[in-house]
Design a protein around this motif. Sequence first.
Motif, PDB file in Angstrom:
ATOM      1  N   MET A   1     -15.371  61.795  18.333  1.00 36.72           N
ATOM      2  CA  MET A   1     -15.246  63.256  17.558  1.00 36.72           C
ATOM      3  C   MET A   1     -14.452  64.227  18.588  1.00 36.72           C
ATOM      4  SD  MET A   1     -17.982  64.976  15.365  1.00 36.72           S
ATOM      5  CE  MET A   1     -18.641  66.506  16.044  1.00 36.72           C
ATOM      6  N   PHE A   2     -15.001  64.338  19.750  1.00 38.07           N
ATOM      7  CA  PHE A   2     -14.481  65.277  20.926  1.00 38.07           C
ATOM      8  C   PHE A   2     -13.178  64.748  21.759  1.00 38.07           C
ATOM      9  CE2 PHE A   2     -19.019  66.822  20.635  1.00 38.07           C
ATOM     10  CZ  PHE A   2     -18.615  67.903  20.043  1.00 38.07           C
ATOM     11  N   HIS A   3     -13.009  63.195  21.243  1.00 38.55           N
ATOM     12  CA  HIS A   3     -11.788  62.962  22.082  1.00 38.55           C
ATOM     13  C   HIS A   3     -10.786  61.808  21.016  1.00 38.55           C
ATOM     14  CE1 HIS A   3     -13.223  64.061  25.768  1.00 38.55           C
ATOM     15  NE2 HIS A   3     -14.511  63.565  25.508  1.00 38.55           N
ATOM     16  N   LEU A   4     -10.886  62.658  19.966  1.00 39.09           N
ATOM     17  CA  LEU A   4     -10.021  61.978  18.790  1.00 39.09           C
ATOM     18  C   LEU A   4      -8.581  61.534  19.140  1.00 39.09           C
ATOM     19  CD1 LEU A   4     -10.843  61.000  16.150  1.00 39.09           C
ATOM     20  CD2 LEU A   4      -9.772  63.160  14.892  1.00 39.09           C
ATOM     21  N   GLU A   5      -8.234  62.323  19.931  1.00 43.55           N
ATOM     22  CA  GLU A   5      -6.538  62.000  20.310  1.00 43.55           C
ATOM     23  C   GLU A   5      -6.536  60.568  21.271  1.00 43.55           C
ATOM     24  OE1 GLU A   5      -8.553  64.148  23.529  1.00 43.55           O
ATOM     25  OE2 GLU A   5      -8.380  64.714  21.432  1.00 43.55           O
ATOM     26  N   LYS A   6      -7.488  60.500  22.104  1.00 40.76           N
ATOM     27  CA  LYS A   6      -7.785  59.235  22.763  1.00 40.76           C
ATOM     28  C   LYS A   6      -8.028  57.933  21.915  1.00 40.76           C
ATOM     29  CE  LYS A   6      -8.944  61.433  27.090  1.00 40.76           C
ATOM     30  NZ  LYS A   6     -10.055  61.415  28.212  1.00 40.76           N
ATOM     31  N   ALA A   7      -8.778  58.166  21.052  1.00 39.34           N
ATOM     32  CA  ALA A   7      -9.047  57.134  19.891  1.00 39.34           C
ATOM     33  C   ALA A   7      -7.807  56.707  19.374  1.00 39.34           C
ATOM     34  CB  ALA A   7     -10.083  57.551  18.862  1.00 39.34           C
TER      35      ALA A   7
END
Length: 121
Positions: free
Chosen positions: A83-89
Amino acid sequence: MCKCNGESVDHLFLHCPVALELWDMVFDSFGVCWVMPKSVVGLLLAGKVVLVAINELATLEFIHLLVETMDRHFGNVCELDIMFHLEKAHFMLEEMVINGCIVETSKTNILQPIQLMEKSS
């Protein structure tokens, strides 16, 4: 996850905005257009239609690889990490799948660009 509704199984897995974003990301990677059913049971029953075109075992292995890759990067990954690092996912998934085809399965190769970006910032 989103704290918008009660955390029922159907909400957490299907109707939560965070879960919907992840499902969309996975389905888009395979070029599958999908409308979420009302319940998890409906999803499991409808899944047979989608999996006719996609090998069931390959799909499960891909999901397992994605989770293992996220686990290696985040260390014991949980939904808050995503949720807090959606861009990395998104970036991990984009490194793994191009045009609906799995192009990379090495966790090291998938994570290398992310690690380089983190070192440079």
